[in-house]
Design an enzyme around this catalytic site. Sequence first.
Site, PDB file in Angstrom:
ATOM      1  N   GLU A 140       0.821  -1.218   0.000  1.00 39.18           N
ATOM      2  CA  GLU A 140       0.000   0.000   0.000  1.00 39.18           C
ATOM      3  C   GLU A 140       0.848   1.258   0.000  1.00 39.18           C
ATOM      4  O   GLU A 140       0.349   2.363   0.256  1.00 39.18           O
ATOM      5  CB  GLU A 140      -0.940  -0.011   1.207  1.00 39.18           C
ATOM      6  CG  GLU A 140      -1.916  -1.179   1.168  1.00 39.18           C
ATOM      7  CD  GLU A 140      -3.003  -1.079   2.217  1.00 39.18           C
ATOM      8  OE1 GLU A 140      -2.929  -0.218   3.105  1.00 39.18           O
ATOM      9  OE2 GLU A 140      -3.948  -1.884   2.134  1.00 39.18           O
ATOM     10  N   LYS A 195     -15.518  -2.269   3.018  1.00 39.46           N
ATOM     11  CA  LYS A 195     -14.862  -2.571   1.747  1.00 39.46           C
ATOM     12  C   LYS A 195     -15.895  -3.248   0.854  1.00 39.46           C
ATOM     13  O   LYS A 195     -16.314  -4.378   1.142  1.00 39.46           O
ATOM     14  CB  LYS A 195     -13.713  -3.556   1.975  1.00 39.46           C
ATOM     15  CG  LYS A 195     -12.554  -3.042   2.828  1.00 39.46           C
ATOM     16  CD  LYS A 195     -11.695  -4.231   3.276  1.00 39.46           C
ATOM     17  CE  LYS A 195     -10.330  -3.827   3.789  1.00 39.46           C
ATOM     18  NZ  LYS A 195      -9.662  -4.964   4.478  1.00 39.46           N
TER      19      LYS A 195
HETATM   20  P1  PGA Z   1      -6.269  -6.197   2.604  1.00 37.78           P
HETATM   21  O1  PGA Z   1      -5.725  -5.135   3.654  1.00 37.78           O
HETATM   22  O2  PGA Z   1      -6.855  -5.471   1.479  1.00 37.78           O
HETATM   23  O3  PGA Z   1      -5.044  -7.001   2.258  1.00 37.78           O
HETATM   24  O4  PGA Z   1      -7.292  -7.015   3.366  1.00 37.78           O
HETATM   25  C1  PGA Z   1      -6.410  -3.990   4.051  1.00 37.78           C
HETATM   26  C2  PGA Z   1      -6.758  -4.029   5.521  1.00 37.78           C
HETATM   27  O5  PGA Z   1      -6.519  -5.023   6.215  1.00 37.78           O
HETATM   28  O6  PGA Z   1      -7.343  -3.084   6.029  1.00 37.78           O
HETATM   29 ZN    ZN Z   2      -7.509  -4.354   8.101  1.00 39.21          ZN
END
Ligand code: PGA
Ligand code: ZN
Length: 440
Positions: free
Chosen positions: A217, A353
């Site tokens: 990220e 998400k």
């Molecule tokens: P991921 O990480 O997209 O790999 O799940 C993001 C998070 O854990 O917030």
């Molecule tokens: Zn997370």
Amino acid sequence: MTIIQHIDAREIYDSRGRPTVEVELHVHGCAQAGRALVPSGASTGRFEALELRDGDRGRLDGLGVRKALTNVRGEIAAALIGMDALDQHALDRRLCELDGTPSKARLGANAILGVSLAAAHATAQALRIPLVERLEQIWQPHAQASPAPARLLPLPMVNMISGGLHAGGNLDIQDVLVLPVGSASFRQAFEWCVQVYTCLGRTLTAAGYEGRLVGDEGGYGPQLDTGARAIELVVEAIEAAGFRPGGEISVGLDVAATHFYHDGRYRLAMHGAGSRRNLDAGQLIDELCRWVDAYPIVSIEDGLAVDVWDGWRVLTERLGERVQLIGDDLFVTNPARLRRGIEANVANSVLVKPNQIGTLTETLETLALAMAAGYRPVISARSGETEDSTIADLAVATGAGQIKIGSVVRSERLAKYNQLLRLEETLPGTQWIGGRVLRG
Ligand code: PGA
Ligand code: ZN
């Protein structure tokens, strides 16, 4: 004018160079298709909707998404062509019914989400309105159930140091983030985070760590002994950038504890020592409490593993009044799981998400449920992202209040931040929520 005419899909690639789904949805009377690109997590929650991969070891390690494309072009297109894309809720309901499984395992949540979001884009174009306004329309029936003020620019929580599954096991906890709580606008908030990030690179190099290599990220990925050391370095960088830690800029953590939890114990590496600390839930909670006492931490995500509901209750009792406790792997944007958490007094905030649940409508249900219960929603990107910036518009359209996109580098992250900068400047009637979101 908004009747679905044609749906197509293609395999494209995400920020980790893995295949993912892009959907194009055409409605009658609009030359341009609505397009959506689907992201993908690495530290995925066990209860997430299923991302359909081909599993064909002979091609791209089995990560291809051709089966998902076939589902979009075949079964999904056949069911949706002729429906009015303006009725997003009916469309999403149809997608869920067609799949018929609780986790969207048959058609794939990646196929389904691509179609769901592409419909919102297509109708925005057909109506000749910006996506953010179309999302406001879709959010409207949900918003009535909650008093959320609209057109809020979200407070970003911005990744500075990456660990866990996002950076090759250099550090147990997944993210140390900064929250620019004292800034006067989104633009200033982002500028401050860029300043801290730049100073952190220098701070790391001066302290003898790798200050250039980054995780998935965009956060730095130095080899560090402990989570506490990572937090200290970020606090130093906040100071070096000329800010007061806990004043203008506070600290957040994504512990992502599920990913170092094995057989009932939290196994924390001690780099260099060649051994591990084995903590039970109570000891990990004690450690988190010590960190909250010692550092300006205002938010902790996934402080404990998924499904240790008793532990989560204790964590919430001990820290819930002092810090934001976010459930990510715990709730997986699922209204049923969030409802269980609210009833059990577990956590006080939820990561949102869209690809964890698989349709726009269900994402909005989770948001509305959180707001009605006083749980703060944080709209979030995935570690595997694309140039799709829909979540930026979604955060503003719903007045979610907070957003988590990753660090301040890499264009799959900047696509969203830059869209928020644009919205702040061009969308009439926006307001900046700033640090108030953590007090309300
Ligand atoms: P991921 O990480 O997209 O790999 O799940 C993001 C998070 O854990 O917030
Ligand atoms: Zn997370």
